[in-house]
Design a protein around this motif. Structure first.
Motif, PDB file in Angstrom:
ATOM      1  N   SER A   1       1.159   3.786  -8.846  1.00  0.00           N
ATOM      2  CA  SER A   1       0.766   2.406  -7.992  1.00  0.00           C
ATOM      3  C   SER A   1      -0.232   1.631  -8.807  1.00  0.00           C
ATOM      4  O   SER A   1      -0.947   0.562  -8.283  1.00  0.00           O
TER       5      SER A   1
ATOM      6  N   TRP B   1       3.658   6.996   3.010  1.00  0.00           N
ATOM      7  CA  TRP B   1       3.151   5.946   1.906  1.00  0.00           C
ATOM      8  C   TRP B   1       3.983   4.315   2.528  1.00  0.00           C
ATOM      9  O   TRP B   1       3.091   3.544   2.295  1.00  0.00           O
TER      10      TRP B   1
ATOM     11  N   SER C   1       1.837   1.535   3.491  1.00  0.00           N
ATOM     12  CA  SER C   1       1.690   0.344   2.636  1.00  0.00           C
ATOM     13  C   SER C   1       2.133  -0.920   3.419  1.00  0.00           C
ATOM     14  O   SER C   1       1.716  -2.053   3.170  1.00  0.00           O
TER      15      SER C   1
ATOM     16  N   LEU D   1      -5.523   1.578   0.244  1.00  0.00           N
ATOM     17  CA  LEU D   1      -4.351   2.078   0.456  1.00  0.00           C
ATOM     18  C   LEU D   1      -4.116   3.631  -0.006  1.00  0.00           C
ATOM     19  O   LEU D   1      -3.971   4.620   0.337  1.00  0.00           O
TER      20      LEU D   1
ATOM     21  N   PHE E   1      -6.489  -2.964   4.956  1.00  0.00           N
ATOM     22  CA  PHE E   1      -7.311  -1.962   4.007  1.00  0.00           C
ATOM     23  C   PHE E   1      -8.205  -2.759   3.209  1.00  0.00           C
ATOM     24  O   PHE E   1      -7.563  -3.781   2.656  1.00  0.00           O
TER      25      PHE E   1
ATOM     26  N   SER F   1      -1.268  -2.093   4.573  1.00  0.00           N
ATOM     27  CA  SER F   1      -2.186  -2.352   3.440  1.00  0.00           C
ATOM     28  C   SER F   1      -3.252  -3.673   3.609  1.00  0.00           C
ATOM     29  O   SER F   1      -4.066  -3.519   3.062  1.00  0.00           O
TER      30      SER F   1
ATOM     31  N   ASN G   1       8.900  -4.137   2.337  1.00  0.00           N
ATOM     32  CA  ASN G   1       8.874  -2.740   2.353  1.00  0.00           C
ATOM     33  C   ASN G   1      10.138  -2.133   3.104  1.00  0.00           C
ATOM     34  O   ASN G   1      10.475  -2.697   4.144  1.00  0.00           O
TER      35      ASN G   1
END
Lengths: 468, 275
Positions: free
Chosen positions: A372, A293, A297, A308, A303, A300, A196
């Protein structure tokens, strides 16, 4: 230069303290300190659910956003002076009467904003964490390092927005190309490294693994962006006699189904001619949300499936509600004081224009869902985003009437706004995480939204409109 | 000068720029309510307080139909605050005010529907052109022939070449012209105007003074706030002097006799300062 700097700081303080009262505004950094202090005591609890590394990502991204916010508010290219100060005569206008160039004044203005908002937001937060750290078993070096990296994160936000907005004021095409290059770069990093890109954020790297080299790189990048921005800065030259075609009458006719067609037409013309529609969409909406975002992420893993996108929709809803400030920030009630227009009529009109602007978050969420690969969850995502946006708008109207961008610095207003919007986000994301179908409950938020709006209209109709 | 302006909205006989053969009609624009009153404006014990400062201190005054009434006073005497209260822009701390029979506190929008206002600062919306602003005012005030009226005002105040320029790019004088036009474009029975001549050159001042004189002769009323005493003495039929929020004097210009307004003004204000 120093005299101008101190005078500007004094002036900024007086603008705020005149609006909120000395004590009320002085309490704002105290509130930030208190939030940081209390939050720090909860760190041991958070750590069990969230590793320290990820928690630092959340905090650094918050301060990056803060830099974006301050930058986008004050530094939008050629419109900056008009937008920031309206008709008021402040020191930023002293190039007219004193032997100072616009560039010197603007440089001082940027330094002043950096220092002022550092002491308003960043320093109290760092101090709160520093005071709490001995009680939660952290060595003194951690709060010191955090204060440094949060400052850098804030400055990154400020200088990036400043840089992009000055490029925007010079050439929209170059900005477009620049954004494409940045997007391609970020995409390339993601694809090539599988990491990321948020993890490459220099203040974060510094916080997790401090090195003098990285500190020097960070400072150089910030300095470079500031210097290039100042070189690119072009002062707004008023008094031009460019002629414009009359767009009000045709637009008023087209919007005849609106509650107040001329007011709505004026809003749209304002947005288009001031550059707000493109500028604000880019700097106050798209760029912050793209960054959010990436930071979200990272989390994520915590979650549930599809969480997300659903969480992102909730956050987008809150950010989208700030579009109300786009419509009100340089449109004071003073312009209507000589016309038979009530505060209620004006608020209704702003809400109508706001509703049209909600197409932007709707398209944005649709694009995000499709890109996505979560197109199936587009409907629940929209059911979270748009109602949360209207709910936060209702709270904003109730708390601030027609002056959201000014009253946000009132401690009571800020706390109430954060609490109510936070409650809506927590509730709705909780429901959506349980089952995406429960996002339908988002529609229920429209009832309190409507209630807050009505309450706000009655409240501000009965009050004298503040003159700022 | 344009000749096809609806004569019911003008005072062409008083204006040297307008032919004098078309001024007799007194037709009223559709939708305007014109109550049969003699006193068009009445303030009783009107007070406004800002923190420790009493901006307007128990002021009682009335303005009769057909008067060009001047509210005079030094800077900061409370003149603009009076106009703001009388037009429902701000709320009085005490007392009452009626304009054209309407209570300004219970129906401020109703008052603003009927009157014309020039505010203290010229603040037309930045990103509308001058022509768009007058269209905007026309749409808000529901004036059916706004295009025709706007064209007349652009010609009359000699700024037709600026009608497509954004308000933020207009000079102060041109903005003042625009604000003057918006205040009179619906031909109100009463206009409350705050320093309307301050940014005008001598030629435009003369045009506007003649317009105002003609306007009241047509049976309308003007409430003018100014600190320029020569203008007040020249065009006002009656005046009041305000100092530090208190009403020091009310009288007719004709009653001044051999005295000049500035002499009376200075003696009253200086006496008040000693007190």
């Amino acid at each position: 230069m120093f005299e101008l700097f101190f005078a500007m700081v004094k002036e900024e303080w007086r603008v705020h303290s005149t609006i909120f009262g000395n004590l009320s505004f002085a309490l704002f950094p105290v509130l930030i300190f208190w939030i940081a202090l209390m939050g720090s005591f909860l760190l041991p609890v958070f750590r069990e659910a969230l590793p320290a590394g990820n928690l630092s990502i959340v905090i650094h991204s918050t301060f990056l956003m803060l830099g974006f916010m301050v930058g986008a508010f004050g530094l939008l290219g050629t419109e900056v002076m008009n937008r920031r100060f309206g008709q008021a005569s402040l020191l930023s206008y002293s190039a007219r009467s004193l032997p100072l160039s616009e560039r010197v004044i603007f440089t001082t203005f940027v330094i002043k904003d950096t220092v002022y908002y550092f002491f308003l937001w960043v320093f109290p937060f760092g101090l709160g964490f520093a005071v709490a750290s001995p009680f939660i078993g952290l060595p003194p070096v951690v709060p010191a390092l955090l204060l440094l990296t949060l400052t850098l994160a804030f400055l990154y936000g400020l200088c990036v927005i400043f840089f992009l907005s000055t490029v925007y004021s010079r050439s929209k095409k170059i900005l477009g190309v620049l954004l494409l290059v940045i997007a391609a770069g970020i995409g390339g990093i993601t694809v090539l490294t599988g990491t990321n890109p948020a993890r490459f954020f220099p203040p974060l790297i510094l916080f997790t693994d401090f090195s003098w080299e990285m500190l020097a790189v960070s400072c150089t990048v910030i300095l470079l962006l500031f210097v290039v921005s100042l070189l690119l800065f072009s002062p707004d030259i008023s008094g031009t006699s460019k002629h414009y075609q009359n767009r009000l009458s045709p637009l008023t006719r087209k919007l005849s189904f609106f509650p107040s067609p001329p007011l709505a037409a004026k809003d749209l013309i304002d947005l288009s001619r001031s550059g707000s529609l493109i500028g604000q969409t880019l700097f106050s909406f798209l760029i912050p949300l793209v960054v959010i975002w990436f930071f979200l992420s990272v989390l994520s893993g915590y979650f549930p499936p599809h969480g997300l996108l659903l969480m992102f929709s909730c956050v987008t809803g809150v950010i989208a509600s700030t579009m109300y400030t786009w419509l009100t920030m340089f449109d004071t009630f003073g312009a209507y004081a000589c016309l038979p227009v009530s505060v209620r009529t004006l608020i209704v009109s702003k809400i109508t224009s706001f509703s049209v602007l909600q197409l932007i978050p709707a398209f944005f969420i649709a694009a995000t869902a499709l890109l996505s690969g979560e197109g199936l969850y587009l409907f629940p995502a929209l059911l979270l985003c748009i109602p949360i946006s209207f709910f936060s708008l209702g709270v904003t109207v109730w708390l601030t009437g027609l002056s959201p961008s000014v009253l946000v610095y009132d401690v009571k207003v800020m706390v109430t706004y954060l609490a109510l919007s936070g409650l809506a986000v927590t509730l709705m994301s909780g429901l959506a995480f349980t089952d995406p179908l429960y996002s339908l409950a988002g529609l229920l938020l429209l009832f309190p939204a409507w209630w807050f709006m009505r309450k706000g209209m009655t409240r501000w109709e009965s009050r004298e409109q503040p003159g700022f | 000068m344009q000749d096809n302006y609806p004569d019911r909205f003008s005072c062409r006989d008083r204006n040297p720029h307008i032919s004098s053969d078309v001024h007799n009609s007194t037709e009223i624009p559709a939708g305007d309510v014109k109550p049969a009153l003699t006193t068009v404006m009445q303030a009783e014990d009107l007070t406004k307080v800002y923190g420790d400062l009493t901006a307007v201190d128990h002021v009682t005054l009335s303005v009769e139909k057909g008067e060009l009434f001047g509210l005079l006073g030094p800077n900061g005497s409370g003149k603009s605050t009076m106009i703001k209260m009388m037009t429902g822009q701000i709320r009085p701390a005490g007392g009452s005010a009626h304009v054209l029979g309407i209570d300004v506190m219970t129906d401020p929008v109703g008052v603003r529907k009927l009157v014309g206002i020039i505010p203290e600062q010229e603040t037309p919306p930045s990103f509308l052109t001058a022509a768009e602003y007058l269209d905007f005012v026309g749409a808000i005030r529901k004036i059916p022939d706004i295009g025709e009226r706007a064209a007349w005002w652009f010609d009359f105040l000699d700024f037709a070449d600026k009608k497509d320029v954004l308000c933020k790019d207009l000079s102060r004088g041109t903005r003042q012209k625009l604000m003057f036009a918006q205040a009179f474009i619906h031909t109100p029975e009463l206009a409350l105007i705050d320093e309307p001549l301050i940014n005008f050159d001598p030629i435009m001042q003369d045009v506007v003074k003649k317009y105002l004189a003609g306007y009241v002769k047509d049976g309308n009323t003007v409430f003018l706030s100014t600190h320029i005493l020569e203008i007040a003495e020249e065009i006002c039929s009656r005046f009041a002097i305000l100092h530090k929020g208190r009403l020091l004097y009310t009288g007719a210009t004709a009653d001044l006799g051999d005295r000049h307004l500035d002499g009376l003004f200075l003696s009253l204000v200086q006496k008040e300062r000693h007190v």
